[in-house]
Design an enzyme around this catalytic site. Sequence first.
Site, mmCIF file in Angstrom:
data_model
loop_
_atom_site.group_PDB
_atom_site.id
_atom_site.type_symbol
_atom_site.label_atom_id
_atom_site.label_comp_id
_atom_site.label_asym_id
_atom_site.label_seq_id
_atom_site.Cartn_x
_atom_site.Cartn_y
_atom_site.Cartn_z
ATOM 1 N N MET A 21 -23.865 -15.573 -17.882
ATOM 2 C CA MET A 21 -24.952 -14.674 -17.471
ATOM 3 C C MET A 21 -25.758 -15.284 -16.335
ATOM 4 O O MET A 21 -26.292 -16.385 -16.482
ATOM 5 C CB MET A 21 -25.897 -14.411 -18.656
ATOM 6 N N CYS B 85 -36.833 -13.903 -23.277
ATOM 7 C CA CYS B 85 -35.475 -13.895 -22.724
ATOM 8 C C CYS B 85 -34.451 -13.677 -23.836
ATOM 9 O O CYS B 85 -33.494 -12.913 -23.673
ATOM 10 C CB CYS B 85 -35.187 -15.202 -21.997
ATOM 11 N N CYS C 115 -36.151 -21.496 -17.908
ATOM 12 C CA CYS C 115 -34.853 -21.317 -17.263
ATOM 13 C C CYS C 115 -34.936 -21.098 -15.755
ATOM 14 O O CYS C 115 -34.192 -21.693 -14.992
ATOM 15 C CB CYS C 115 -34.108 -20.165 -17.929
#
EC number: 2.8.1.13
Length: 359
Positions: free
Chosen positions: A29, A94, A194
């Site tokens: 992803m 997320c 991230c």
Amino acid sequence: MVGMSGGVDSSVTAWLLKQQGYEVVGLFMKNWEDDDDSEYCSTRQDLLDAASVADRVGVEFEYVNFAAEYKDRVFADFLREYSAGRTPNPDVLCNAEIKFKAFLDHAMALGAEHIATGHYARVRAVDSQRGRRFQLLKALDGSKDQSYFLHRLNQAQLARTLFPLGELHKTEVRRIAHEIGLHNAAKKDSTGICFIGERPFREFLNRYLPTAPGPILTPEGKRLGQHHGLAFYTLGQRKGLGIGGVKGQQREDGTADAWYTARKDLKNNALYVVQGHDHPWLLSKTLQAQDVSWIDGQAPEAGDYAAKTRYRQADAACRLSPECEGFSLSFVQDQWAVTPGQSAVLYDGEVCLGGGIIR
């Protein structure tokens, strides 16, 4: 379908599931694309690592770009919270919005029966008067348990999710990776948020939020310096305050306690700091939380439980009082630097019940 990040955890996850007889497809992803050419972004290398592992393990491999969904569902909320003076945890959002929603939807559309990730947590199915229910449990490796970050998952998501590493310790995962010859067996774990990676946080936030300098004050109102903008500080922060030369109250031997961020006054754009780790302004007996999410789909009954107000914190004994727009927690012992915007996550033993956003 396994979410493969290029790290050792998701790599071993793919191998374990194939060994168990599943037909496995790896999926990488891409959730952030604003800084692909910067020194801090490892997306390209991570993609190469994930593809290499898929080839070594012998599973199909695909790539999908969720950057638009991430910016809309996670990053926009991240900026709103910081603008309001709170400190959000984007990894929680997320997981709920991307890894277990966008990814799950994508996998189901391709005909997958389950998704799996390298998270350290467990899922248990139990039969109740309401039918089959799914519980989220802590991982057996308490030092790596990630149930805190997964507390917003719901029944539909957990029903389709596998966490093969929940029964293993991290040392065992690395041993397996070495044993089967994975080139990333010793790869360092990713840390931090991230999309920020290892880059300086203030430098990153500067691009998206206006700086609004203001005074740094003591509880008595004494000015010690100037802050760069309230969004750049979090409660309990000790480093980077810019007042290192200010001694404040000293002991007889000439030493002094460190300064900590204790409060934000948004109305007057003032940042309050206190001396000493155990200053009363840093300690809380109670908290209120809103924007709640319960794994079972309904709030637990009022009563005694345990909670975490930040990741890696030991479970703290508390009493839950459900409220119409959220819940409140009363702790047996004072909690340090309870931070608005972070998640308060509730536990009943090894079972994660869910939680809410501290207000």
